[in-house]
Design an enzyme around this catalytic site. Structure first.
Site, PDB file in Angstrom:
ATOM      1  N   GLU A 251       0.814  -1.216   0.000  1.00 15.13           N
ATOM      2  CA  GLU A 251       0.000   0.000   0.000  1.00 15.13           C
ATOM      3  C   GLU A 251       0.846   1.262   0.000  1.00 15.13           C
ATOM      4  OE1 GLU A 251      -3.891  -2.014   2.201  1.00 15.13           O
ATOM      5  OE2 GLU A 251      -2.557  -0.702   3.350  1.00 15.13           O
TER       6      GLU A 251
ATOM      7  N   HIS B  89     -10.053   0.057   1.086  1.00 16.17           N
ATOM      8  CA  HIS B  89     -10.395  -0.687   2.305  1.00 16.17           C
ATOM      9  C   HIS B  89     -11.891  -0.990   2.385  1.00 16.17           C
ATOM     10  CE1 HIS B  89      -6.331   0.565   3.447  1.00 16.17           C
ATOM     11  NE2 HIS B  89      -6.373  -0.411   4.341  1.00 16.17           N
TER      12      HIS B  89
END
Length: 211
Positions: free
Chosen positions: A132, A165
């Site tokens: 990420e 997410h």
């Protein structure tokens, strides 16, 4: 590898890593084995993205100011604290304005999986943060900053980070993403935000498992 090739390779690889466990499960119905597949998938993805990073002979403009190792570690530790504070503030605003429940469905799901399959902690605490940071901070934020400015790039990258997410807490993950963008921009080292991200995930998951 040029910076442009790195950007393409990083984004394409991350997309494949993100979708691969779901696609494999559709055809082979993995059941609980999907968590092992996802863990291996994330580890391989993190290694590949790190390899692309190391093989790139160009740097984003943000990385022209390099911070020494000790300062990277210090900023990484401070960044973890800042990210936790940003999370608490964003949770409070979420509750105050949107009446959202502070608990993260994403975190709750991860904890449930880890309790049954402890190896999954490697995917969530180490592999996922590495990927990420290389994707949302170095690639997206770093690539957009020369065109949109640091603030615009940070907002775009952080909203995309929050959307990835996908648990309804858009403001919370955006706030955390902004902290990580600041750390990367401040030190010129992606390792800084990686340290903060890894430590934050480890602390949150560790405390939750001890309850």
């Amino acid at each position: 590898m040029s910076l442009k090739k790195n950007v393409v390779a990083t984004l394409v690889t991350y997309l494949i890593v993100y979708l691969l466990p779901v696609m494999v499960n559709l055809f082979f119905h993995l059941g609980s084995h999907i968590y092992l597949v996802q863990t291996l998938d994330y580890i391989i993805g993190a290694i590949l993205l790190a390899y692309f990073y190391l093989r790139t002979n160009e740097q984003p403009a943000i990385e022209r100011k390099l911070t020494k190792g000790r300062q990277v570690l210090l900023w990484g530790l401070l960044g973890m604290i800042a990210a936790l504070v940003a999370q608490m503030i964003a949770n409070f605003i979420d509750l105050l304005i949107f009446r959202s429940v502070p608990n993260s469905a994403n975190t709750a799901t991860i904890l449930t999986i880890i309790k049954s399959y402890p190896f999954y902690i490697v995917a969530t605490v180490i592999a996922a943060p590495i990927m990420e940071e290389l994707v949302f901070r170095r690639t997206i934020f770093g690539s957009l900053a020369p065109f949109t400015g640091n603030v615009g790039a940070a907002l775009i990258a952080s909203v995309m980070f929050a959307m990835a997410h996908n648990d309804g807490h858009l403001l919370v993950y955006t706030a955390i993403g902004l902290v990580f963008c600041y750390l990367y921009q401040k030190t010129g080292r992606i390792q800084t935000s990686m340290i903060s991200h890894i430590l934050m995930n480890a602390l949150v998951i560790g405390i939750s498992l001890l309850r």
